[in-house]
Design an enzyme around this catalytic site. Structure first.
Site, short mmCIF file in Angstrom:
data_model
loop_
_atom_site.label_atom_id
_atom_site.label_comp_id
_atom_site.label_asym_id
_atom_site.label_seq_id
_atom_site.Cartn_x
_atom_site.Cartn_y
_atom_site.Cartn_z
N PRO A 152 0.82 -1.22 0.00
CA PRO A 152 0.00 0.00 0.00
C PRO A 152 0.85 1.27 0.00
O PRO A 152 0.49 2.26 -0.63
CB PRO A 152 -0.81 -0.13 1.29
CG PRO A 152 -0.90 -1.61 1.54
CD PRO A 152 0.43 -2.15 1.09
N TYR A 153 1.99 1.23 0.70
CA TYR A 153 2.89 2.38 0.69
C TYR A 153 3.31 2.72 -0.74
O TYR A 153 3.26 3.88 -1.17
CB TYR A 153 4.13 2.09 1.54
CG TYR A 153 5.25 3.06 1.34
CD1 TYR A 153 5.18 4.34 1.88
CD2 TYR A 153 6.39 2.72 0.62
CE1 TYR A 153 6.22 5.26 1.70
CE2 TYR A 153 7.43 3.62 0.43
CZ TYR A 153 7.34 4.88 0.97
OH TYR A 153 8.36 5.78 0.77
N GLY A 154 3.72 1.68 -1.50
CA GLY A 154 4.12 1.92 -2.88
C GLY A 154 3.00 2.49 -3.73
O GLY A 154 3.23 3.34 -4.60
N THR A 156 0.66 4.51 -2.71
CA THR A 156 0.51 5.94 -2.40
C THR A 156 1.61 6.78 -3.04
O THR A 156 1.36 7.90 -3.49
CB THR A 156 0.48 6.21 -0.88
OG1 THR A 156 1.74 5.86 -0.28
CG2 THR A 156 -0.64 5.43 -0.21
#
Length: 322
Positions: A152-154, A156
């Site tokens: 999920p970080y990637g 964003t």
């Protein structure tokens, strides 16, 4: 030159601020001092900048600044916005934690771009990440590759790149997105692997490595990253560039280099890999070299030695004291 630096009290932001102040820039730094790691670390990071007459600190959340129009006012007359503020970390971006990432990394970036557009800022430099590429065996990673984030970080960080493109295409805002590859060195966040490894070794403990240690990374020393950030101000509008260290090593090779840097034989526990962890990263640097003259200079061996020496000078590190 006047610059806005978001995330100014962080690892990269504070190092960039010190460099630009030394080169004669005027800096307005924005930071909300989120509690992802102790505030004392961040206060220590900007201790030097805070005493400089050309530095101003605004301690507020970007979303709040955008809501009341204060962010646009801060950006009036700025030549460059270096947008480094983000919620960091792959592993914490799952489950209910994703809300923090979407707010800080996606909405926060949109707010920055909107304010920059309205204030007539000449350039926005956006800090992206190698995480946008996902888990791929096509190495080195090139900027024109299809991006399939593995966390999920990637997601964003890639969304932030797309927002930069939207503001460029629709409003003519000049942006450059920089994909950082595993940055390390003095002031590195306490949750990051090198910082944890070195602190544990200096304290006589055993380090924990996710996976089998054969995963590889393109590690980039902080001074090289800052060189690339500053040089990117001259990049053509809409550019997307990798900033890496120029070589790829396995975690097991990192452990061997740390043994050399610390003079300690390191005990390692290999534990289960975590969701979102990718097997390998390696940056193609051809575009960054051709467009902005980027050429990393600090080897992993030398960079680790500098970080070890920095942490040896911080006996109260868990409290962020130096």
């Amino acid at each position: 030159m006047k610059a806005i630096i978001t995330g100014v009290a962080g690892f990269i932001g504070s190092t960039l601020a010190d460099r630009l102040l030394h080169e004669g820039w005027r800096i307005v730094g924005v930071d909300s001092f989120e509690d992802y790691y102790p505030r004392s670390y961040k206060e220590h990071n900007i201790r030097q900048a805070s005493g400089h007459p050309a530095f101003t600190l605004m301690e507020r959340n970007l979303l709040d600044l955008g809501a009341d129009g204060s962010l646009q006012e801060l950006m009036e007359g700025a030549d460059v916005v270096f947008h480094l503020a983000a919620q960091a970390g792959v592993r914490a971006s799952w489950d209910s934690g994703f809300r923090v990432y979407s707010d800080n990394n996606v909405l926060g970036t949109q707010v920055v771009l909107e304010a920059a557009h309205r204030a007539g800022v000449q350039k926005v430099v956006y800090a992206s990440s190698s995480s946008v590429y996902g888990d791929t065996d096509i190495l080195p990673m090139r900027e024109d590759a299809v991006c399939r984030p593995y966390s999920p970080y990637g997601v964003t960080k890639l969304a932030g790149e797309h927002l930069c493109g939207l503001y460029g295409g629709n409003f003519g805002l000049s942006t450059v997105s920089l994909r950082f590859f595993t940055v390390y060195g003095p002031r590195q966040r306490p949750d990051m692997a090198f910082h944890r490894f070195i602190r544990t070794v200096l304290d006589g403990g055993r380090i924990a490595v996710y996976g089998d240690g054969l995963q590889s990374r393109d590690f980039t020393y902080i001074d090289d990253i800052v060189d690339g950030i500053i040089a990117s101000v001259s990049a053509p509008p809409g550019a997307v560039l990798n900033l890496g260290g120029g070589s790829r090593v396995t975690v097991r090779q990192v452990v061997a280099a740390l043994e050399e840097a610390t003079g300690v034989q390191i005990a390692v526990d290999y534990i289960e890999s975590q969701a979102g962890d990718v097997g390998h990263t390696a940056a193609s640097l051809e575009n960054a070299h051709d467009l902005i003259g980027y050429a990393p200079r600090v080897t992993l061996r030398e960079g680790l030695r500098r970080e070890v020496n920095w942490l040896r000078g911080r006996p109260g590190d868990t409290q962020g004291q130096g």
